[in-house]
Design an enzyme around this catalytic site. Structure first.
Site, PDB file in Angstrom:
ATOM      1  N   LYS A  77     -19.807 -13.732  -0.232  1.00  0.00           N
ATOM      2  CA  LYS A  77     -20.540 -12.637   0.415  1.00  0.00           C
ATOM      3  C   LYS A  77     -21.808 -12.226  -0.333  1.00  0.00           C
ATOM      4  CE  LYS A  77     -16.869 -10.508   3.096  1.00  0.00           C
ATOM      5  NZ  LYS A  77     -16.194  -9.251   3.412  1.00  0.00           N
ATOM      6  N   ASP A 113     -18.615  -4.995   8.577  1.00  0.00           N
ATOM      7  CA  ASP A 113     -17.307  -4.416   8.211  1.00  0.00           C
ATOM      8  C   ASP A 113     -17.246  -2.914   8.492  1.00  0.00           C
ATOM      9  OD1 ASP A 113     -15.858  -6.630   7.426  1.00  0.00           O
ATOM     10  OD2 ASP A 113     -16.507  -6.532   5.343  1.00  0.00           O
ATOM     11  N   GLY A 138     -10.113   3.046  -3.819  1.00  0.00           N
ATOM     12  CA  GLY A 138     -10.743   1.750  -4.055  1.00  0.00           C
ATOM     13  C   GLY A 138     -12.254   1.882  -4.028  1.00  0.00           C
ATOM     14  N   GLY A 141     -15.467  -4.304  -2.405  1.00  0.00           N
ATOM     15  CA  GLY A 141     -16.336  -4.660  -1.280  1.00  0.00           C
ATOM     16  C   GLY A 141     -15.987  -3.921   0.001  1.00  0.00           C
ATOM     17  N   ALA A 142     -14.704  -3.859   0.344  1.00  0.00           N
ATOM     18  CA  ALA A 142     -14.301  -3.214   1.600  1.00  0.00           C
ATOM     19  C   ALA A 142     -14.578  -1.717   1.534  1.00  0.00           C
ATOM     20  CB  ALA A 142     -12.816  -3.485   1.856  1.00  0.00           C
ATOM     21  N   THR A 163     -10.998   2.254 -11.697  1.00  0.00           N
ATOM     22  CA  THR A 163     -12.127   2.200 -12.620  1.00  0.00           C
ATOM     23  C   THR A 163     -13.175   3.207 -12.148  1.00  0.00           C
ATOM     24  OG1 THR A 163     -11.673  -0.161 -12.840  1.00  0.00           O
ATOM     25  CG2 THR A 163     -13.781   0.614 -13.706  1.00  0.00           C
ATOM     26  N   GLY A 245      -5.195  -2.739   9.043  1.00  0.00           N
ATOM     27  CA  GLY A 245      -6.572  -3.248   9.038  1.00  0.00           C
ATOM     28  C   GLY A 245      -6.884  -4.294  10.092  1.00  0.00           C
TER      29      GLY A 245
END
Ligand SMILES: NC(=O)c1ccc[n+]([C@@H]2O[C@H](COP(=O)([O-])OP(=O)(O)OC[C@H]3O[C@@H](n4cnc5c(N)ncnc54)[C@H](OP(=O)(O)O)[C@@H]3O)[C@@H](O)[C@H]2O)c1
Length: 278
Positions: A77, A113, A138, A141-142, A163, A245
């Site tokens: 990607k 997305d 999260g 990427g998503a 993180t 999802g």
């Protein structure tokens, strides 16, 4: 003497493809071929395993082969985003693409997305996102795709990530109406979204403490294999409305279809092709 006709790129059947690795599990060929069949379009969609590091080469191959559309999945990607001629505004902000379309022989990188997620929410949960208080678990990427689209559409977006630096980086990219939060923010959210990879395996820990969930909240897990993660099961036990999802996957493909063909996607036939009924 054998005369080989010049490849004008106009051979009747239009070809679209997905590149990724692994790719054999991909539902994209089913979704797109169902859409082409439903509208009687002379298009075909194939899956190509392209090893890591060869994403940019695959974009060049797309030009040479005259492909009319390309889906891009892991691990290409980011590399593909650097190899196309230009990027949509959304793709530019995200730095990753999941789709390439062709306009006047130029390759344009898109990311569908976020809009796929939004359309899934609207159609399957019947909710709009303006002023909605959302917590996303999260910052990968998503999470980045959906956080940007949710904030652009008026939601207040809290990002909670293992993180914290990655959560902060995401908030910096999204800007207004997004914040780094800790798990306690879940209590006052209206929509909670698991965009971590936790839940794909049965023995994974929960992405957050489910005791924080409150009556009336909605819970979405971007994972669709398994169809119902332990998180969604626990949320349902508490009487909460849930969504996996698969709808996001369906609607992001629908948006790609629209970008390539100019036609509205036949969502019901596409949904049927992957066993999704609504
Ligand atoms: N439905 C769809 O169409 C769709 C599309 C894309 C992705 N997805 C799903 O969304 C999920 C995330 O995908 P992605 O592409 O965003 O992956 P990614 O870029 O690798 O991000 C993974 C995220 O999960 C977090 N994470 C991983 N292991 C963790 C752990 N042990 N504890 C806490 N957090 C952990 C990471 O946190 P750190 O930053 O701390 O590492 C990061 O925020 C996957 O399950 C994927 O299947 C679904």
């Amino acid at each position: 003497m054998l005369v080989i006709p010049e490849n004008t790129g106009d051979l009747g059947t239009s070809v679209a493809a997905v590149i990724g690795d692994p790719i054999s599990h991909s539902l994209s060929p089913r979704l797109h071929n169902a859409a082409f069949a439903a509208l009687g379009l002379d298009w075909v969609y194939v899956a190509c395993r392209v090893p890591k590091g060869q994403g940019a080469q695959a974009i060049e191959d797309m030009r040479a082969l005259g492909l009319k559309g390309l889906s891009v999945t892991m691990p290409h990607k980011a590399e593909a985003a650097l190899a196309v001629d230009t990027l949509s505004d959304t793709a530019k902000k995200l730095g990753v693409i999941n789709c390439v379309r062709v306009e006047d022989e130029r390759l344009i990188g898109e990311n569908t997305d976020g809009v796929g997620f939004l359309n899934s929410l609207k159609s399957q949960m019947g909710i709009g996102v303006d002023d909605l208080r959302v917590v996303i678990l999260g910052a990968g990427g998503a999470a980045r795709s959906i956080a940007l689209t949710l904030a652009e559409n008026g939601a207040e977006v809290g990002i909670c990530n293992r993180t914290e630096a990655a959560a902060q980086e995401l908030v910096d990219m999204v800007g207004n109406e997004s914040f780094v939060v800790d798990q306690k923010a879940i209590k006052s959210a209206e929509l909670i979204i698991n965009a971590t990879s936790l839940g794909m395996n049965i023995n994974d820990p929960m992405p957050f403490d489910v005791n924080l969930l409150e009556e009336g909240q909605r819970v979405v897990d971007l994972i669709y294999k398994p169809e119902k993660t332990v998180l969604l099961k626990e949320a349902e036990v508490k009487g909460l409305e849930t969504l996996n999802g698969l709808g996001m996957l369906l609607y992001q493909a629908g948006e790609q279809f629209r970008l390539w063909t100019g036609e509205e996607a036949p969502i019901h036939e596409m949904a049927q092709s992957v066993g999704l009924a609504f």
